[in-house]
Design a protein around this motif. Structure first.
Motif, PDB file in Angstrom:
ATOM      1  N   SER A  88     -29.007   2.630  25.984  1.00  0.00           N
ATOM      2  CA  SER A  88     -27.550   2.706  25.912  1.00  0.00           C
ATOM      3  C   SER A  88     -27.001   3.894  26.705  1.00  0.00           C
ATOM      4  O   SER A  88     -25.816   3.939  27.015  1.00  0.00           O
ATOM      5  CB  SER A  88     -27.095   2.830  24.461  1.00  0.00           C
ATOM      6  OG  SER A  88     -27.564   4.035  23.908  1.00  0.00           O
ATOM      7  N   ARG A 128     -21.353  -2.331  22.357  1.00  0.00           N
ATOM      8  CA  ARG A 128     -22.804  -2.375  22.446  1.00  0.00           C
ATOM      9  C   ARG A 128     -23.399  -2.859  21.128  1.00  0.00           C
ATOM     10  O   ARG A 128     -23.027  -2.394  20.064  1.00  0.00           O
ATOM     11  CB  ARG A 128     -23.319  -0.972  22.748  1.00  0.00           C
ATOM     12  CG  ARG A 128     -24.576  -0.968  23.534  1.00  0.00           C
ATOM     13  CD  ARG A 128     -24.896   0.443  23.957  1.00  0.00           C
ATOM     14  NE  ARG A 128     -24.441   0.742  25.308  1.00  0.00           N
ATOM     15  CZ  ARG A 128     -24.944   0.191  26.396  1.00  0.00           C
ATOM     16  NH1 ARG A 128     -25.892  -0.703  26.302  1.00  0.00           N
ATOM     17  NH2 ARG A 128     -24.497   0.519  27.583  1.00  0.00           N
ATOM     18  N   GLY A 182     -23.235  -5.461  27.255  1.00  0.00           N
ATOM     19  CA  GLY A 182     -24.097  -4.298  27.454  1.00  0.00           C
ATOM     20  C   GLY A 182     -25.565  -4.637  27.684  1.00  0.00           C
ATOM     21  O   GLY A 182     -26.368  -3.732  27.887  1.00  0.00           O
TER      22      GLY A 182
END
Ligand SMILES: [Zn+2]
Length: 515
Positions: free
Chosen positions: A30, A38, A144
């Motif tokens: 991330s 996300r 994401g």
């Protein structure tokens, strides 16, 4: 045949690990690039696994099925634990949890296909052959990249798409590019000069090393071009310059330059409390820095309006809006933060530092008006209507310099990659290339991610966080709210907001990717 997910899941463990992931930082995928919505990797990993593994009730008598299900749950509890997964070598190695998970998926695939199952988790060849036949994972709104990334980790084929080009690039950088150059040693001359025949660069480790190398080259080159805009203070490297926007006092008898400061706090650290103290001398506000319990003046502006420190007159936000729309908001340097051997130091502003900053002249700026949404995008209400208004001149100079250097670094990677023996096929990354041209473009993608991260800490919407004593990022939430006082980072420093730090975040995330 019913799958495990249709019967039961160890939800408690999945929830716990998904929540824990939010606080994991270094080396987590991330951190490669900001993406708001996300999804936790743990839940995607668990759901993919449980969607492919048969429920034991389908092929075992009840009592045995219960025990077998419990065994699979125990495996899943380990499978969602980031600490057991984050190092792909360990996780895929002997007794690694990913290897075990792939084995279980392969066993279910063998059952469905009527083929021979793998003999054990060590039977890699059979496992690979069966996983090849697994149904591919499709994520049409990949965002994401959580689902394709976890599919890849489990050895599955994944297809991803998204309407947002940023999401597409994040997916490519997470899943596609590392796999394309897996095992490739670094091409930079620094490495090649000391390369050993026994060196191994599993997955994207070589590419990550090149990102660090060319990132460092960019920093030195940028320092040569614009380093003079970032002077040291008292022999110490500056971490951040703290500014206050100013407006002319509405009192016609005063008209002083009134600083608008939300908070004069510099450090709220226990025992190390530091703040700015404003002082009025001959109709002008000056700033000094003091240690103590708490600042004598908390701030000069809040949601209801401001106050002139010279005459005490209230300053309505309506007045600030009018002055802003007329292009009359100014800025004053309020404090300077430096890094020394003993930690952070806080200094009163100097004229020299204020003038150096204001003397920066950007040769390009993003003159693009942004949406007039006063709920999430408030700067336009105060006359900051274009993206270029959200940066100090020095920030614009730095960001354009670093952005230009990405293109230059890419050309350099290309030349070095040719020397390192990568094919000169001219085939770009977007067309499936694997040669020198594509490799250079790949390095450019990750260096550009560094620019994205730098951008997030290089705007006049970045406030100083006196609790963490560092620069906050622009997108603390999915909005661009107006700021009064703000912090300008030194990209050549080593603290939050520096280029080196950004490149390191990207490289660390890249080398931990499973491909
Ligand atoms: Zn006044």
């Amino acid at each position: 045949m019913r799958k495990l997910i249709e019967v039961a899941l160890p939800l408690e463990a999945i929830n716990r690990e998904s929540a824990r992931e939010k606080s994991i930082r270094h080396g987590h995928p991330s951190t490669l690039h900001l993406w708001w919505a996300r999804r936790p990797l743990a839940s995607a990993r668990a759901v993919l696994f449980a969607s492919l593994v048969d429920d034991p009730g389908e092929y075992l008598p009840e009592e045995e099925a219960r025990r077998e299900r419990q065994r699979l749950f125990d495996l899943m509890e380990r499978l969602v634990d980031w600490d057991l997964v984050k190092d792909p070598e360990g996780a895929e190695g002997e007794n690694g949890v990913i290897r075990e998970a792939r084995y279980e998926i392969a066993r279910s695939l063998a059952r469905a296909l009527g083929e021979a199952p793998p003999a054990s988790p060590k039977d890699e060849e059979r496992i690979e052959a069966l996983l090849e036949k697994a149904p591919p994972v499709l994520d049409p709104f990949a965002g994401g990249g959580t689902i394709p990334l976890e599919a890849q980790r489990l050895g599955l084929k994944a297809y991803a798409s998204d309407l947002n080009p940023v999401a597409v690039l994040i997916n490519k950088a997470l899943v596609e590019i590392p796999a394309r150059f897996a095992g490739q040693p670094p091409v930079n001359p620094g490495y090649r000069a000391k390369a050993q025949a026994t060196d191994r660069f599993p997955r994207a480790k070589g590419l990550a090393q090149d990102v660090r190398h060319y990132g460092a080259w960019m920093r030195e080159e940028a320092r040569r071009r614009i380093g003079h805009l970032y002077p040291d203070l008292e022999g110490k490297r500056v971490i951040a310059w703290l500014w206050a926007r100013t407006v002319a006092c509405p009192n016609p008898a005063c008209r002083a330059e009134a600083p608008l400061v939300r908070s004069f706090w510099l450090s709220k650290k226990k025992g190390k409390e530091v703040f700015v103290v404003p002082e009025v001398q001959e109709g002008r506000v000056h700033f000094r820095v003091e240690r103590g319990k708490e600042p004598p003046v908390e701030g000069t502006v809040n949601r209801r309006g401001g106050r002139c420190l010279v005459c005490g007159a209230p300053i309505s936000l309506d007045h600030v809006r009018k002055e802003g729309k007329a292009g009359r908001l100014g800025a004053r340097l309020m404090a300077v933060v430096t890094e020394g051997p003993g930690g952070r130091n806080y200094h009163a502003p100097t004229l020299e530092h204020e003038e150096v900053a204001k003397g920066a002249v950007p040769w390009w700026k993003p003159d693009i008006e942004f949406t007039k949404n006063s709920r999430h995008m408030t700067p336009w209400v105060y006359g900051l209507e274009s993206f270029s208004d959200l940066f100090t001149p020095r920030q614009l100079v730095a960001l354009t310099t670093f952005a230009d250097l990405v293109a230059e670094a890419r050309e350099q990677v290309y030349r070095d990659a040719l020397e390192a023996g990568l094919p000169d096929d001219g085939l770009p990354l977007a067309e499936g290339g694997r040669g020198a041209r594509a490799y250079a473009e790949a390095a450019g993608v990750y260096l550009a991610f560094g620019i994205s991260k730098l951008l997030d800490r290089s705007s006049s919407l970045c406030v100083w966080d006196a609790g963490w004593v560092k620069i906050a990022h622009v997108f603390n939430r999915q909005a661009l709210p107006m700021t009064w006082d703000y912090a300008e980072a030194n990209p050549f420093g080593e603290a939050t907001g520096s280029w080196e730090g950004m490149v390191e975040w990207v490289a660390k995330a890249l080398e931990a990717l499973p491909a």
